[in-house]
Design a protein around this motif. Structure first.
Motif, short mmCIF file in Angstrom:
data_model
loop_
_atom_site.label_atom_id
_atom_site.label_comp_id
_atom_site.label_asym_id
_atom_site.label_seq_id
_atom_site.Cartn_x
_atom_site.Cartn_y
_atom_site.Cartn_z
N ARG A 54 0.83 -1.22 0.00
CA ARG A 54 0.00 0.00 0.00
C ARG A 54 0.86 1.26 0.00
NH1 ARG A 54 -4.73 -1.44 4.39
NH2 ARG A 54 -5.62 -3.17 3.22
N VAL A 55 2.08 1.16 0.54
CA VAL A 55 2.97 2.33 0.51
C VAL A 55 3.54 2.52 -0.89
CG1 VAL A 55 4.98 3.43 1.63
CG2 VAL A 55 3.63 1.76 2.91
N ALA A 56 3.66 1.42 -1.61
CA ALA A 56 4.35 1.45 -2.90
C ALA A 56 3.39 1.76 -4.05
CB ALA A 56 5.02 0.10 -3.13
N SER A 57 3.40 2.99 -4.52
CA SER A 57 2.61 3.32 -5.71
C SER A 57 3.29 2.69 -6.92
CB SER A 57 2.56 4.84 -5.94
OG SER A 57 2.72 5.54 -4.75
N PRO A 58 2.47 2.20 -7.85
CA PRO A 58 3.08 1.59 -9.05
C PRO A 58 4.02 2.59 -9.74
CG PRO A 58 0.70 1.24 -8.99
CD PRO A 58 1.02 2.18 -7.86
N GLY A 59 5.19 2.10 -10.04
CA GLY A 59 6.17 2.96 -10.74
C GLY A 59 6.81 4.00 -9.84
N GLY A 102 12.77 0.82 -3.91
CA GLY A 102 13.46 0.40 -2.68
C GLY A 102 13.11 -1.04 -2.32
N LEU A 103 11.81 -1.39 -2.39
CA LEU A 103 11.40 -2.77 -2.06
C LEU A 103 12.08 -3.77 -2.98
CD1 LEU A 103 7.55 -2.42 -1.33
CD2 LEU A 103 9.37 -2.90 0.32
N ASN A 104 12.28 -3.37 -4.24
CA ASN A 104 12.95 -4.29 -5.18
C ASN A 104 14.34 -4.68 -4.67
OD1 ASN A 104 10.76 -4.30 -6.84
ND2 ASN A 104 11.59 -2.81 -8.32
N VAL A 105 15.00 -3.74 -3.99
CA VAL A 105 16.33 -4.05 -3.45
C VAL A 105 16.19 -5.05 -2.29
CG1 VAL A 105 18.36 -3.10 -2.29
CG2 VAL A 105 17.26 -1.81 -4.15
N LEU A 106 15.25 -4.77 -1.37
CA LEU A 106 15.06 -5.68 -0.23
C LEU A 106 14.61 -7.07 -0.68
CD1 LEU A 106 13.18 -3.46 2.42
CD2 LEU A 106 15.59 -4.11 2.42
N MET A 148 15.12 -8.52 -3.70
CA MET A 148 15.92 -9.21 -4.73
C MET A 148 16.55 -10.49 -4.13
SD MET A 148 19.04 -7.83 -7.06
CE MET A 148 18.30 -6.22 -7.15
N ASN A 149 16.28 -11.60 -4.74
CA ASN A 149 16.74 -12.91 -4.20
C ASN A 149 16.32 -13.10 -2.74
OD1 ASN A 149 18.10 -13.48 -6.63
ND2 ASN A 149 19.86 -12.29 -5.93
N ASP A 150 15.18 -12.52 -2.38
CA ASP A 150 14.69 -12.61 -0.99
C ASP A 150 15.75 -12.14 0.01
OD1 ASP A 150 12.12 -13.45 -1.44
OD2 ASP A 150 12.63 -15.59 -1.40
N ALA A 151 16.48 -11.06 -0.35
CA ALA A 151 17.64 -10.66 0.46
C ALA A 151 17.28 -10.46 1.93
CB ALA A 151 18.24 -9.38 -0.13
N LEU A 152 16.23 -9.68 2.20
CA LEU A 152 15.90 -9.40 3.61
C LEU A 152 15.38 -10.65 4.31
CD1 LEU A 152 15.72 -7.36 5.91
CD2 LEU A 152 13.42 -6.76 5.12
N LYS A 153 14.53 -11.41 3.61
CA LYS A 153 13.98 -12.64 4.21
C LYS A 153 15.10 -13.60 4.58
CE LYS A 153 9.35 -12.95 2.28
NZ LYS A 153 8.55 -13.47 1.20
N ARG A 154 16.07 -13.73 3.67
CA ARG A 154 17.17 -14.67 3.93
C ARG A 154 18.04 -14.18 5.08
NH1 ARG A 154 18.63 -17.30 -1.59
NH2 ARG A 154 20.77 -16.81 -1.08
#
Ligand SMILES: NC(=O)C1=CN([C@@H]2O[C@H](COP(=O)(O)OP(=O)(O)OC[C@H]3O[C@@H](n4cnc5c(N)ncnc54)[C@H](OP(=O)(O)O)[C@@H]3O)[C@@H](O)[C@H]2O)C=CC1
Ligand SMILES: O=C(O)[C@@H]1CCC=N1
Length: 266
Positions: free
Chosen positions: A221-226, A232-236, A238-244
């Motif tokens: 909901r914070v992330a407006s399309p485009g 920023g979320l794409n960085v977190l 990517m390859n489940d970086a934060l989850k891992r």
């Protein structure tokens, strides 16, 4: 729910047990009920009896262990004669059976608190094998004023609970610090970056608790399309970086709890 009656002794009263005790006193526990036993005899709140050795010819109704798990084998023999109605332990890892074998008591209850109990917004997980409702009620009466107080039915899960909630505040503090540092990296003044990071985590956490949707949905909901959040979320993500990273973090803490349990078992 009122506090349990009778003498409450705390053996060890540092960062964690001290935070619990201060909250109990603020919520109306009578300081005259409480005795704190430490090596230094310091840091006990006002009105509480503070000793450097166990009182002779007295026994507590509730005995709480607040020292380090690695000290159990040295300290337990000095407590074995007390036979309190309830033995409470906040020692990470150390299992109920290990405690019961070393310190006879009517019942053993493991508590796993975290530091925000100091402001009544902590988590204190509880575990006992005792079916006695008076024991469970007494433990709950102490845990409830500290914040969320869930019972954990399976002791095997207690190390995971400890990793997530007991250790968790440290991980969140690191995250806040990393957010602030990243803000500084973008040119913000350090004080402003810290204020923004703290208020953002505070507001997001408070909102997530009462929200009608899961945190994963709220993030979208914070992330407006485009927009910039998605970048920023794409960085977190990517390859489940934060989850891992978080999975590895909790696994390391859980493993250490198991190691401390093993060492205490002897
Ligand atoms: N910190 C946290 O966030 C959490 C900690 N825990 C658990 O809480 C326990 C304590 O951790 P924490 O509060 O961080 O540690 P601290 O080092 O802050 O406190 C340890 C306490 O034990 C006392 N102590 C040490 N040796 C003895 C002794 N021989 N006899 C009596 N008291 C003694 C110390 O006082 P003195 O040196 O004066 O004797 C101090 O009061 C650990 O078992 C930990 O697993 C659980 C959940 C969260
Ligand atoms: O670091 C520790 O061992 C304890 C357990 C949970 C939080 N602190």
């Amino acid at each position: 729910m009122s506090f349990p009656a009778g003498p409450i002794w705390l053996v060890g009263c540092g960062n964690m047990a001290g935070a619990m005790l201060r909250r109990w006193l603020a919520e109306g526990l009578d300081p005259a009920q409480v005795t704190v036993i430490t090596r230094s005899g310091t840091r006990a709140p006002e009105g509480v009896r503070s000793l450097t050795a166990l009182p002779i010819d007295e026994t507590p109704a509730i005995l709480m262990l607040g020292f380090k798990p690695q000290q159990l084998n040295d300290i337990a023999p000095t407590l074995a004669h007390l036979n309190p109605a309830i033995l409470l332990s906040i020692l990470a890892g150390v299992e109920e059976q290990t405690l019961a074998a070393q310190i006879p008591a009517g019942a053993v209850v493991r508590l796993m608190p975290n530091l925000p109990v100091a402001i009544g917004q902590g988590v204190t997980a509880l575990y006992t094998r005792s079916p006695d409702s008076a024991v469970r009620d007494a433990a709950e009466a102490l845990a409830r004023p500290l914040g969320l107080a869930p019972w954990v039915d399976d002791e095997a899960r207690f190390d995971a609970v400890t990793a997530l909630a007991g250790c968790g505040p440290a991980f969140v503090f690191r995250f806040i610090d990393a957010m602030a540092q990243a803000g500084i990296g973008l040119g913000l003044a350090p004080e402003l970056a810290q204020q923004l990071a703290l208020a953002t985590v505070d507001g997001a956490g408070a909102m997530a608790i009462t929200a009608d949707a899961a945190p994963s949905v709220l993030a979208d909901r914070v992330a407006s399309p485009g927009g910039s959040t998605r970048e920023g979320l794409n960085v977190l993500d990517m390859n489940d970086a934060l989850k891992r990273l978080m999975a590895d973090t909790l696994k390391a803490s859980e493993r250490r709890n198991r190691e401390m349990a093993q060492a205490a078992r002897g």
